[in-house]
Scaffold this motif. Structure first.
Motif, mmCIF file in Angstrom:
data_model
loop_
_atom_site.group_PDB
_atom_site.id
_atom_site.type_symbol
_atom_site.label_atom_id
_atom_site.label_comp_id
_atom_site.label_asym_id
_atom_site.label_seq_id
_atom_site.Cartn_x
_atom_site.Cartn_y
_atom_site.Cartn_z
ATOM 1 N N GLY A 162 33.262 36.237 39.406
ATOM 2 C CA GLY A 162 33.732 36.985 38.245
ATOM 3 C C GLY A 162 33.589 36.188 36.961
ATOM 4 O O GLY A 162 32.520 35.639 36.655
ATOM 5 N N SER A 163 34.686 36.106 36.226
ATOM 6 C CA SER A 163 34.693 35.362 34.960
ATOM 7 C C SER A 163 34.845 33.863 35.179
ATOM 8 O O SER A 163 34.819 33.093 34.225
ATOM 9 C CB SER A 163 35.834 35.875 34.064
ATOM 10 O OG SER A 163 37.093 35.591 34.664
ATOM 11 N N ARG A 210 40.165 41.504 39.427
ATOM 12 C CA ARG A 210 38.799 42.020 39.366
ATOM 13 C C ARG A 210 38.013 41.706 40.639
ATOM 14 O O ARG A 210 37.256 42.535 41.126
ATOM 15 C CB ARG A 210 38.097 41.409 38.151
ATOM 16 C CG ARG A 210 36.692 41.960 37.887
ATOM 17 C CD ARG A 210 36.064 41.311 36.663
ATOM 18 N NE ARG A 210 36.757 41.715 35.451
ATOM 19 C CZ ARG A 210 37.378 40.862 34.637
ATOM 20 N NH1 ARG A 210 37.425 39.569 34.919
ATOM 21 N NH2 ARG A 210 37.972 41.306 33.545
ATOM 22 N N THR A 264 43.793 38.074 35.993
ATOM 23 C CA THR A 264 42.782 39.088 35.708
ATOM 24 C C THR A 264 41.568 38.945 36.606
ATOM 25 O O THR A 264 41.062 39.928 37.166
ATOM 26 C CB THR A 264 42.342 39.010 34.234
ATOM 27 O OG1 THR A 264 43.481 39.173 33.389
ATOM 28 C CG2 THR A 264 41.339 40.105 33.913
ATOM 29 N N ASN A 265 41.103 37.719 36.764
ATOM 30 C CA ASN A 265 39.925 37.500 37.609
ATOM 31 C C ASN A 265 40.245 37.770 39.076
ATOM 32 O O ASN A 265 39.407 38.283 39.820
ATOM 33 C CB ASN A 265 39.395 36.081 37.425
ATOM 34 C CG ASN A 265 37.945 35.949 37.861
ATOM 35 O OD1 ASN A 265 37.161 36.893 37.735
ATOM 36 N ND2 ASN A 265 37.580 34.792 38.371
ATOM 37 N N TYR A 288 40.936 47.261 28.807
ATOM 38 C CA TYR A 288 40.409 45.905 28.661
ATOM 39 C C TYR A 288 41.573 44.921 28.643
ATOM 40 O O TYR A 288 42.382 44.921 27.708
ATOM 41 C CB TYR A 288 39.614 45.754 27.364
ATOM 42 C CG TYR A 288 38.308 46.510 27.323
ATOM 43 C CD1 TYR A 288 37.275 46.201 28.210
ATOM 44 C CD2 TYR A 288 38.098 47.512 26.375
ATOM 45 C CE1 TYR A 288 36.074 46.892 28.168
ATOM 46 C CE2 TYR A 288 36.890 48.197 26.314
ATOM 47 C CZ TYR A 288 35.883 47.885 27.218
ATOM 48 O OH TYR A 288 34.689 48.566 27.167
ATOM 49 N N SER A 317 34.158 43.981 31.332
ATOM 50 C CA SER A 317 34.636 44.755 32.480
ATOM 51 C C SER A 317 35.979 45.411 32.170
ATOM 52 O O SER A 317 36.829 44.822 31.501
ATOM 53 C CB SER A 317 34.783 43.850 33.706
ATOM 54 O OG SER A 317 33.553 43.285 34.058
ATOM 55 N N LYS A 318 36.158 46.623 32.676
ATOM 56 C CA LYS A 318 37.416 47.336 32.500
ATOM 57 C C LYS A 318 38.269 47.208 33.751
ATOM 58 O O LYS A 318 37.748 47.046 34.857
ATOM 59 C CB LYS A 318 37.161 48.817 32.201
ATOM 60 C CG LYS A 318 36.579 49.083 30.817
ATOM 61 C CD LYS A 318 36.520 50.571 30.520
ATOM 62 C CE LYS A 318 36.053 50.840 29.100
ATOM 63 N NZ LYS A 318 36.071 52.296 28.766
ATOM 64 N N ILE A 319 39.566 47.276 33.544
ATOM 65 C CA ILE A 319 40.520 47.227 34.650
ATOM 66 C C ILE A 319 41.351 48.505 34.626
ATOM 67 O O ILE A 319 41.922 48.848 33.592
ATOM 68 C CB ILE A 319 41.457 46.009 34.527
ATOM 69 C CG1 ILE A 319 40.673 44.699 34.675
ATOM 70 C CG2 ILE A 319 42.574 46.088 35.567
ATOM 71 C CD1 ILE A 319 40.134 44.442 36.061
#
Length: 227
Positions: free
Chosen positions: A40-41, A51, A47-48, A155, A211-213
């Motif tokens: 991911g990021s 995701r 958040t990561n 976001y 990327s959206k969550i």
């Protein structure tokens, strides 16, 4: 005097060590066989985790990262019993300043964790926990901004930046904080730092590649994913 200085230094070191607990790295490796920093990021944060590994992995990471900051600041509260810290008119100025140093230490621990090769995350959850330990109402208001922006935009990066930008605004409005020079300066510093640390996200937002969550997906969104 010497004992007070020693206590302050020890508490700040403890704050850094607490922040250094790499919950995302440890949970990812132990339960999923994944080093989250390689996916991911590449950030070791909530958040990561959300995701890459989903809600079940992200939830405990957020709780643990939040608690790192909260406990770090709460331990500093023990100094209120030290007359050298709070026994004068300037006492609460120094009390707030020491708490802020503890916040910074905890966040730095998260960003540069000694227990994970100094490769961590951005420290947003730890920062939220720290501010909650100092002034819960400010943290709640910032979380409200974060949540509203997330529900509208989906976001997380934009939500974090907006919550951070409102941090100094709420600090200046709230009666318990608008007289604390250290906390006011700190709030502006955090707002600026959140923008700086999210500069890659800003670039992706401009390019439309961020990327959206979706915390809660609508029926239409679920049907779109199945197609």
């Amino acid at each position: 005097m010497v004992l007070t200085i020693f206590s302050v230094i020890c508490l700040i070191i403890i704050a850094y060590l607490l922040g250094s607990i790499p919950s995302a790295v440890w949970i990812g490796k132990k339960y999923y066989g994944v080093d989250i920093r390689e996916h991911g990021s590449k950030n070791a944060g909530t958040t990561n985790m959300l995701r890459v590994l989903g809600k079940r992995a992200a939830a405990p990471v957020f709780v643990l990262d939040f608690l790192k900051g909260f406990v770090a600041v709460s331990l500093v509260s023990l100094l209120k019993h030290d007359s050298l810290i709070t026994g004068s008119e300037e006492g609460f100025f120094w009390f707030d300043l020491i708490k802020i140093f503890a916040v910074i230490a905890a966040v730095l621990g998260h960003v540069f964790p000694i227990f994970a090769g100094f490769r961590g995350g951005k420290g947003v959850a730890t920062l939220i926990g720290s501010v909650t330990g100092m002034y819960p109402m400010i943290a709640l208001l910032c979380f409200g901004v974060w949540f509203i922006v997330l529900m509208i935009s989906h976001y997380v990066s934009l939500s974090s930046m907006m919550g951070g930008c409102f941090f100094p605004v709420f600090t200046l409005i709230f009666p318990k904080t608008n007289h604390s020079i250290p906390f006011i300066v700190f709030s502006f510093f955090i707002a600026v730092m959140l923008i700086i640390t999210h500069r890659k996200n800003i670039k992706r937002l401009r390019e439309g590649t961020e990327s959206k969550i979706y915390i809660w997906k609508t029926k239409r969104q679920r049907e779109g994913e199945q197609k």
